[in-house]
Scaffold this active site. Structure first.
Site, PDB file in Angstrom:
ATOM      1  N   ASN A   7       0.983  -1.115   0.014  1.00  0.00           N
ATOM      2  CA  ASN A   7      -0.077  -0.167  -0.045  1.00  0.00           C
ATOM      3  C   ASN A   7       0.899   1.130  -0.204  1.00  0.00           C
ATOM      4  O   ASN A   7       1.481   1.425   0.999  1.00  0.00           O
ATOM      5  CB  ASN A   7      -0.933  -0.178   1.302  1.00  0.00           C
ATOM      6  CG  ASN A   7      -1.769   1.085   1.534  1.00  0.00           C
ATOM      7  OD1 ASN A   7      -1.809   2.066   0.428  1.00  0.00           O
ATOM      8  ND2 ASN A   7      -2.323   1.458   2.614  1.00  0.00           N
ATOM      9  N   TRP A   8       0.942   1.813  -1.289  1.00  0.00           N
ATOM     10  CA  TRP A   8       1.976   2.928  -1.379  1.00  0.00           C
ATOM     11  C   TRP A   8       1.248   4.313  -0.646  1.00  0.00           C
ATOM     12  O   TRP A   8       1.830   5.373  -0.619  1.00  0.00           O
ATOM     13  CB  TRP A   8       2.273   3.402  -2.760  1.00  0.00           C
ATOM     14  CG  TRP A   8       3.043   2.363  -3.522  1.00  0.00           C
ATOM     15  CD1 TRP A   8       3.387   0.936  -2.903  1.00  0.00           C
ATOM     16  CD2 TRP A   8       3.480   2.318  -5.081  1.00  0.00           C
ATOM     17  NE1 TRP A   8       4.085   0.309  -3.812  1.00  0.00           N
ATOM     18  CE2 TRP A   8       3.877   1.093  -5.154  1.00  0.00           C
ATOM     19  CE3 TRP A   8       3.280   3.040  -5.967  1.00  0.00           C
ATOM     20  CZ2 TRP A   8       4.686   0.779  -6.165  1.00  0.00           C
ATOM     21  CZ3 TRP A   8       3.471   2.603  -7.186  1.00  0.00           C
ATOM     22  CH2 TRP A   8       4.471   1.316  -7.222  1.00  0.00           C
ATOM     23  N   LYS A   9       0.029   4.288  -0.167  1.00  0.00           N
ATOM     24  CA  LYS A   9      -0.465   5.483   0.486  1.00  0.00           C
ATOM     25  C   LYS A   9      -0.318   6.520  -0.287  1.00  0.00           C
ATOM     26  O   LYS A   9      -0.408   6.739  -1.609  1.00  0.00           O
ATOM     27  CB  LYS A   9      -0.273   5.605   1.897  1.00  0.00           C
ATOM     28  CG  LYS A   9      -0.306   4.223   2.670  1.00  0.00           C
ATOM     29  CD  LYS A   9       0.028   4.590   4.065  1.00  0.00           C
ATOM     30  CE  LYS A   9      -0.233   3.115   4.750  1.00  0.00           C
ATOM     31  NZ  LYS A   9      -0.362   3.153   6.303  1.00  0.00           N
ATOM     32  N   HIS A  92      -9.555   0.973   5.517  1.00  0.00           N
ATOM     33  CA  HIS A  92      -8.378   0.827   6.015  1.00  0.00           C
ATOM     34  C   HIS A  92      -8.222   1.924   7.439  1.00  0.00           C
ATOM     35  O   HIS A  92      -9.055   2.548   7.293  1.00  0.00           O
ATOM     36  CB  HIS A  92      -7.455   1.704   5.017  1.00  0.00           C
ATOM     37  CG  HIS A  92      -5.931   1.623   5.308  1.00  0.00           C
ATOM     38  ND1 HIS A  92      -5.399   2.687   6.194  1.00  0.00           N
ATOM     39  CD2 HIS A  92      -4.766   0.826   5.145  1.00  0.00           C
ATOM     40  CE1 HIS A  92      -4.262   2.180   6.519  1.00  0.00           C
ATOM     41  NE2 HIS A  92      -3.811   1.350   5.892  1.00  0.00           N
ATOM     42  N   GLU A  94      -6.742   4.336   8.255  1.00  0.00           N
ATOM     43  CA  GLU A  94      -6.681   5.747   8.108  1.00  0.00           C
ATOM     44  C   GLU A  94      -7.863   6.339   7.384  1.00  0.00           C
ATOM     45  O   GLU A  94      -8.181   7.451   7.688  1.00  0.00           O
ATOM     46  CB  GLU A  94      -5.604   5.975   6.957  1.00  0.00           C
ATOM     47  CG  GLU A  94      -4.172   5.685   7.819  1.00  0.00           C
ATOM     48  CD  GLU A  94      -3.032   5.350   6.846  1.00  0.00           C
ATOM     49  OE1 GLU A  94      -2.793   5.465   5.713  1.00  0.00           O
ATOM     50  OE2 GLU A  94      -1.907   4.778   7.677  1.00  0.00           O
ATOM     51  N   GLU A 162      -5.299  -5.503  10.429  1.00  0.00           N
ATOM     52  CA  GLU A 162      -4.317  -4.496  10.822  1.00  0.00           C
ATOM     53  C   GLU A 162      -4.488  -3.813  12.272  1.00  0.00           C
ATOM     54  O   GLU A 162      -5.474  -2.799  12.051  1.00  0.00           O
ATOM     55  CB  GLU A 162      -4.212  -3.492   9.892  1.00  0.00           C
ATOM     56  CG  GLU A 162      -3.993  -3.929   8.418  1.00  0.00           C
ATOM     57  CD  GLU A 162      -3.525  -3.308   7.430  1.00  0.00           C
ATOM     58  OE1 GLU A 162      -2.174  -3.076   6.786  1.00  0.00           O
ATOM     59  OE2 GLU A 162      -4.134  -1.974   7.275  1.00  0.00           O
ATOM     60  N   GLY A 168       2.388   2.063  10.826  1.00  0.00           N
ATOM     61  CA  GLY A 168       3.043   3.007  10.811  1.00  0.00           C
ATOM     62  C   GLY A 168       4.007   3.470  11.971  1.00  0.00           C
ATOM     63  O   GLY A 168       4.311   4.507  11.949  1.00  0.00           O
ATOM     64  N   SER A 204       3.258  -2.533  10.263  1.00  0.00           N
ATOM     65  CA  SER A 204       4.864  -2.298  10.296  1.00  0.00           C
ATOM     66  C   SER A 204       5.644  -3.565  10.163  1.00  0.00           C
ATOM     67  O   SER A 204       6.436  -4.020  10.651  1.00  0.00           O
ATOM     68  CB  SER A 204       5.047  -2.068  12.103  1.00  0.00           C
ATOM     69  OG  SER A 204       4.739  -0.732  12.395  1.00  0.00           O
ATOM     70  N   GLY A 225       3.066  -1.313   4.129  1.00  0.00           N
ATOM     71  CA  GLY A 225       2.844  -0.022   4.069  1.00  0.00           C
ATOM     72  C   GLY A 225       3.968   0.598   3.578  1.00  0.00           C
ATOM     73  O   GLY A 225       4.682   0.405   2.340  1.00  0.00           O
TER      74      GLY A 225
HETATM   75  P1  PGA Z   1       3.084   0.262   7.698  1.00  0.00           P
HETATM   76  O1  PGA Z   1       1.377   0.291   7.010  1.00  0.00           O
HETATM   77  O2  PGA Z   1       3.422  -1.189   7.074  1.00  0.00           O
HETATM   78  O3  PGA Z   1       3.439   1.346   7.285  1.00  0.00           O
HETATM   79  O4  PGA Z   1       2.711  -0.121   9.134  1.00  0.00           O
HETATM   80  C1  PGA Z   1       0.477  -0.782   6.908  1.00  0.00           C
HETATM   81  C2  PGA Z   1      -0.657  -0.379   6.352  1.00  0.00           C
HETATM   82  O5  PGA Z   1      -1.263   0.829   6.443  1.00  0.00           O
HETATM   83  O6  PGA Z   1      -1.417  -1.167   5.616  1.00  0.00           O
END
Ligand code: PGA
Length: 244
Positions: A7-9, A92, A94, A162, A168, A204, A225
């Site tokens: 997931n490149w966000k 997700h 976020e 998650e 993150g 993470s 991520g």
């Molecule tokens: P992260 O994000 O690997 O940077 O913790 C994972 C995600 O949000 O899918």
């Protein structure tokens, strides 16, 4: 088959997104062992899809709940399907916590994906506070039932566990704990589907800890991520997944 999804966000600019897609397009791995998908920012979605080889699929980071119409700023699963995207992240953390998406909105988005032929990757997870209060399982149960109860084609959904506190933060979930939670999630999902759903772990995940999750029978894939936005770490994860 194990799954490595990235997931490149909103981490990469246009130029760096294309550059990473080019590197991945030239990267060889065994597609009979690992399924790889990337979720680029929608501004570069089409170009990334065109640059990548057929070996790597693409997914949307978010979709609207309706297919077409007067919805300023929205992009539907239908539109992503048109540019050959195969998956979409739904719910997700976020989206839930920063953009305020409710279980009801998430349900509509899942339905819209299924209607458009896009596989929804439903993200669920508890906050730190919920975990500390001992209500992790209740939260997951509720997120799953709102999303899957009486859903047509529920068997097509992928679940990503998650934990919100692990995303993150560098504070990844203990692999044994993730394994147990996945067992619980798979059991819960059987209330709504005939067969077991794939469950991924996210939060993470890095090249250094990925195998500690992926070697477990209850962990079908990882949703990565920030570490997926660096070619070296992401390609290393794909290679390691191949060895399982
Ligand atoms: P992260 O994000 O690997 O940077 O913790 C994972 C995600 O949000 O899918």
């Amino acid at each position: 088959m194990k799954y490595v999804f990235g997931n490149w966000k909103m981490y990469l600019n246009v130029e760096n997104s294309i550059a990473l897609a080019k590197q991945l397009a030239n990267f060889k791995f065994d597609i009979s062992k690992v399924a790889v998908s990337v979720f680029p920012n929608q501004l570069v979605a089409r170009e990334v899809r065109e640059v990548l080889s057929e070996n790597i699929s693409c997914g949307a980071q978010n979709v609207s709940a309706v297919p077409m119409g007067a919805y300023t700023g929205a992009t539907s699963a239908e539109l992503f399907k048109e540019i050959a995207f195969g998956y979409a992240l739904i719910g997700h953390s976020e989206r839930r916590h920063i953009f305020g998406e409710s279980n009801e909105v998430i349900r509509k988005k899942i339905e819209s994906c299924i209607d458009s032929g896009i596989i929804p990757v439903l993200c669920i997870g508890e906050t730190k506070e919920e975990r500390d209060n001992g209500i992790k399982e209740d939260v997951l149960k509720e997120q799953l039932s709102k999303a899957l109860e009486n859903l047509k084609n529920a068997g097509e959904v992928i679940i990503a566990y998650e934990p919100v506190w692990a995303i993150g933060t560098g504070d990844a979930c203990d692999p044994k704990d993730a394994e147990e939670t996945h067992k619980f999630i798979k059991q819960e999902c059987l209330k709504y589907t005939q067969s077991e759903l794939p469950v991924f772990y996210g939060g993470s995940v890095e090249a250094e800890n990925m195998l500690s999750y992926l070697t477990s029978d209850t962990v079908d894939g990882v949703l990565v991520g920030s570490a997926s936005t660096k070619f070296d770490s992401f390609s290393q994860m794909i290679k390691e997944a191949e060895t399982i």
